[in-house]
Enzyme design. Structure first.
Site, mmCIF file in Angstrom:
data_model
loop_
_atom_site.group_PDB
_atom_site.id
_atom_site.type_symbol
_atom_site.label_atom_id
_atom_site.label_comp_id
_atom_site.label_asym_id
_atom_site.label_seq_id
_atom_site.Cartn_x
_atom_site.Cartn_y
_atom_site.Cartn_z
ATOM 1 N N ARG A 127 -8.743 1.657 0.287
ATOM 2 C CA ARG A 127 -7.372 1.300 -0.064
ATOM 3 C C ARG A 127 -6.503 2.550 0.079
ATOM 4 N NH1 ARG A 127 -7.960 -2.400 -5.583
ATOM 5 N NH2 ARG A 127 -9.228 -4.083 -4.666
ATOM 6 N N ASP B 253 -3.386 4.980 0.370
ATOM 7 C CA ASP B 253 -2.082 4.954 -0.283
ATOM 8 C C ASP B 253 -0.947 4.915 0.730
ATOM 9 O OD1 ASP B 253 -3.245 5.093 -2.778
ATOM 10 O OD2 ASP B 253 -3.055 7.265 -2.948
ATOM 11 N N ARG C 267 -6.467 14.397 -2.470
ATOM 12 C CA ARG C 267 -5.154 15.009 -2.672
ATOM 13 C C ARG C 267 -5.154 15.960 -3.864
ATOM 14 N NH1 ARG C 267 -1.205 9.970 -2.737
ATOM 15 N NH2 ARG C 267 0.307 11.618 -3.259
#
Length: 242
Positions: free
Chosen positions: A46, A48, A193
């Site tokens: 999934r 972002d 991240r």
């Protein structure tokens, strides 16, 4: 199974949302155009909003008799120019692109020059000051191995098991592009991240060099570095048996 490539700048991630354009929606639109049926589509991850993919795998069921090689061309005729199907193959009915993946590899790309590069707008993080790549590489090695990555998971994630095994973690530089490459058996929400943000905070001196083992042990998200912007993140490989 369809293998995709896409630039995520114009999309709100993979998963269909009611009031935003997503990658999954665009692929489903193309499948419906080609087969006449809007089929369910299951992805390997999934991603972002703003995240890119050089290899993204998804699975759909269809009764269409179009051969796989012809289906690639047919779907690409209807997809936006910033995404494409690169491969199509038949898989067993019980195959799952997420749960059957042995691991994934991501890259985070940083354009490290004083002047911004317009060709990389939305496709790399721009850091003007010279980065100490050797310092970042020394820190990146501390991510290797099996650890609880709770400190590198976004607050609010409902995943209970946060133990992951990182098999690759390197920082390299070439022609102004600094690249963090990381591979693991799985990733948590915003994990890469936050890893990048932590490396940048160590490089700048905001966090102490050698702090990553203690961050992993403590499992405190607030103690780790900031979350780097989505624009530099790429899903580059998905690994399957066979």
């Amino acid at each position: 199974m369809l293998t995709l490539q896409y630039i995520g700048t114009n999309y709100h991630g993979w998963q269909v949302q009611p009031n935003a354009v997503t990658v999954q929606q665009c692929v489903q639109d193309a499948i419906e155009r080609v087969t006449g049926v809007r089929s369910p589509l299951t992805g390997c991850s999934r991603t972002d909003a703003g995240v890119h993919a050089e290899m993204f795998c998804c699975v759909t069921e269809t009764e269409a008799t179009i051969p796989c090689d012809k289906l690639v061309a047919a779907l690409n005729a209807w997809l936006p120019l910033d995404m494409a199907v690169t491969d199509c193959r038949e898989v067993t009915a019980d195959f799952h692109p997420r749960y059957d993946a042995r691991g994934k590899q991501y890259q985070y790309r940083i354009w490290n020059r004083p002047a911004r590069n317009p060709f990389l707008e939305g496709r790399a993080l721009h850091v003007k000051r010279p980065l100490d790549v050797a310092k970042m590489q020394r820190a990146a090695k501390d991510f290797l191995g099996k650890h609880d990555f709770s400190a590198f998971c976004a607050v609010g994630s409902e995943v209970e098991d946060r133990v992951r095994t990182v098999t690759q973690s390197t920082v390299t530089a070439e022609n102004g592009m600094v690249t963090f490459t990381v591979a693991a058996d799985g990733f948590l929400y915003n994990m890469v991240r936050i890893m990048v943000g932590t490396l940048l905070d160590i490089e700048s001196g905001k966090l102490a060099e050698g702090c990553i083992p203690s961050l992993l042990s403590a499992g405190d998200r607030e103690a780790a570095g900031h979350t780097a912007p989505a624009c530099g993140l790429y899903l580059t490989q998905v690994y399957y048996d066979g």
